[in-house]
Design a protein around this motif. Structure first.
Motif, short mmCIF file in Angstrom:
data_model
loop_
_atom_site.label_atom_id
_atom_site.label_comp_id
_atom_site.label_asym_id
_atom_site.label_seq_id
_atom_site.Cartn_x
_atom_site.Cartn_y
_atom_site.Cartn_z
N GLN B 10 30.58 55.30 20.95
CA GLN B 10 29.46 54.37 21.15
C GLN B 10 30.00 53.07 21.73
N VAL B 11 29.26 52.52 22.69
CA VAL B 11 29.63 51.24 23.29
C VAL B 11 28.38 50.38 23.37
N PRO B 12 28.31 49.33 22.55
CA PRO B 12 27.19 48.37 22.66
C PRO B 12 27.61 47.19 23.52
N PRO B 18 29.80 43.17 31.88
CA PRO B 18 30.48 44.33 32.46
C PRO B 18 30.76 45.38 31.39
N VAL B 19 30.92 46.61 31.84
CA VAL B 19 31.22 47.68 30.89
C VAL B 19 32.22 48.65 31.49
N GLU B 20 33.07 49.21 30.62
CA GLU B 20 33.98 50.27 31.01
C GLU B 20 33.88 51.39 29.98
N LEU B 21 33.61 52.60 30.44
CA LEU B 21 33.60 53.77 29.57
C LEU B 21 34.85 54.58 29.91
N ARG B 22 35.65 54.89 28.88
CA ARG B 22 36.95 55.47 29.13
C ARG B 22 36.96 56.99 29.02
N GLY B 53 40.95 62.44 48.09
CA GLY B 53 40.87 61.24 48.91
C GLY B 53 40.96 59.97 48.10
N SER B 54 40.16 58.99 48.45
CA SER B 54 40.21 57.68 47.81
C SER B 54 40.03 57.79 46.31
N THR B 55 40.87 57.08 45.59
CA THR B 55 40.82 57.18 44.12
C THR B 55 39.70 56.34 43.52
N LEU B 56 39.12 55.43 44.30
CA LEU B 56 37.98 54.64 43.82
C LEU B 56 36.71 55.30 44.34
N VAL B 57 35.89 55.70 43.42
CA VAL B 57 34.68 56.45 43.77
C VAL B 57 33.46 55.64 43.38
N LYS B 58 32.55 55.51 44.30
CA LYS B 58 31.30 54.79 44.00
C LYS B 58 30.18 55.79 43.79
N GLY B 59 29.31 55.48 42.83
CA GLY B 59 28.22 56.37 42.52
C GLY B 59 26.88 55.68 42.59
N ILE B 60 25.89 56.31 41.94
CA ILE B 60 24.56 55.75 41.95
C ILE B 60 24.43 54.63 40.91
N ASN B 61 23.40 53.84 41.04
CA ASN B 61 23.06 52.78 40.08
C ASN B 61 24.18 51.75 39.87
N GLY B 62 25.04 51.55 40.88
CA GLY B 62 26.07 50.52 40.81
C GLY B 62 27.31 50.89 40.02
N PHE B 63 27.43 52.13 39.60
CA PHE B 63 28.62 52.58 38.86
C PHE B 63 29.75 52.96 39.80
N GLU B 64 30.97 52.81 39.33
CA GLU B 64 32.14 53.27 40.05
C GLU B 64 33.17 53.76 39.05
N ALA B 65 34.11 54.57 39.55
CA ALA B 65 35.18 55.08 38.68
C ALA B 65 36.45 55.16 39.49
N GLU B 66 37.57 55.04 38.78
CA GLU B 66 38.86 55.11 39.44
C GLU B 66 39.70 56.25 38.86
N PHE B 67 40.15 57.12 39.74
CA PHE B 67 41.01 58.23 39.35
C PHE B 67 42.45 57.73 39.29
N ASN B 68 43.09 57.87 38.15
CA ASN B 68 44.48 57.47 38.00
C ASN B 68 45.27 58.69 37.56
N ARG B 77 33.03 52.30 35.38
CA ARG B 77 32.81 50.86 35.25
C ARG B 77 31.51 50.45 35.93
N LYS B 78 30.96 49.35 35.41
CA LYS B 78 29.84 48.71 36.08
C LYS B 78 29.97 47.21 35.82
N PRO B 79 29.89 46.37 36.85
CA PRO B 79 30.15 44.94 36.67
C PRO B 79 29.06 44.20 35.91
N SER B 80 27.83 44.73 35.94
CA SER B 80 26.73 44.04 35.27
C SER B 80 25.68 45.08 34.88
N VAL B 81 25.51 45.30 33.59
CA VAL B 81 24.60 46.38 33.16
C VAL B 81 23.18 45.86 32.91
N HIS B 82 22.24 46.81 33.00
CA HIS B 82 20.84 46.52 32.73
C HIS B 82 20.38 47.31 31.50
#
Lengths: 111, 114
Positions: B10-12, B18-22, B53-68, B77-82
């Motif tokens: 759970q993440v409140p 900003p938020v990061e889900l691991r 390809g690129s390790t930074l992936v952008k998705g819908i609704n302003g989310f992105e994820a980084e493959f490491n 991650r999302k810089p500003s959540v609603h």
């Protein structure tokens, strides 16, 4: 848009009944999947099918069987429903490279 | 065999934070990675995917994820959540060249508070 539909959103059945859950996809996908979702356990794969009449067991196949007579339709069968099969059931389909499209789910209650 | 660990159940957060889900995974072969979102009483919807390809992936609704690869992680991650981002998020892994099956994590419930 890919559409995956499931025959019922909510279903209540009695212990021992035979239960059929139907899933239909409209995008000519080869692969179809049945999962169950339980709180704290995430999604667990019951069965999947990679072609008509072809199926493979997932992680929790006990108590379930499946049927795929046509490419667009994948049925999950509970031969004799039990209370521990009360769950949310999710169907999904995919063409290739794993991107799965999900239906809205069927919440099954076995009493 | 593959496995996925979502480190937080759970993440409140507050709105506009900003938020990061691991998500960490384990696999002996090269992988594909996915994030899905599930709103209440709905099925899962694809947010984004990493295939190559690129390790930074952008998705819908302003989310992105980084493959490491070195850390076997794929954090979302999302810089500003609603408020409307309140949902359950699932990380999933598949093996390149293998079965079409995905292995899902147990999910992270994101709650955005006003």
């Amino acid at each position: 848009d890919v559409k995956v539909t499931q025959s019922s959103r909510y279903l209540v059945k009695r212990t021992g009944e035979k239960v059929f859950l139907e899933c239909v996809q409209d995008m000519d996908h080869e692969n179809m999947f049945w999962y169950r979702q339980d709180p704290g356990l995430g999604l667990r794969l019951i069965y999947f099918s990679y072609d008509v009449k072809m199926k493979e067991k997932g992680d929790i196949p006990e108590g379930y069987s499946v049927s795929r007579e046509k490419k667009e339709r994948f049925s999950l069968i509970l031969e004799s429903a039990s209370t521990n099969q009360t769950s949310m059931y999710l169907c999904a389909s995919s063409l290739a490279r794993y991107e799965q499209y999900f239906g809205p789910g069927t919440r099954l209650t076995v009493t | 065999a593959q496995s996925v660990t979502q480190l937080d159940s759970q993440v409140p957060v507050f709105e506009e934070a900003p938020v990061e889900l691991r998500c960490n995974y384990s696999s002996s072969v090269s992988v594909y990675l996915f994030w899905y979102v599930q709103y209440p009483n709905q099925g899962l919807q694809l947010l984004l995917k990493y295939l190559s390809g690129s390790t930074l992936v952008k998705g819908i609704n302003g989310f992105e994820a980084e493959f490491n690869k070195s850390q076997t992680s794929f954090h979302l991650r999302k810089p500003s959540v609603h408020i409307s981002d309140t949902a359950e998020y699932f990380c999933a892994v598949g093996s390149q060249g293998g079965s079409e099956k995905l292995v899902f994590g147990k999910g992270t419930k994101l709650t955005v508070n006003p």
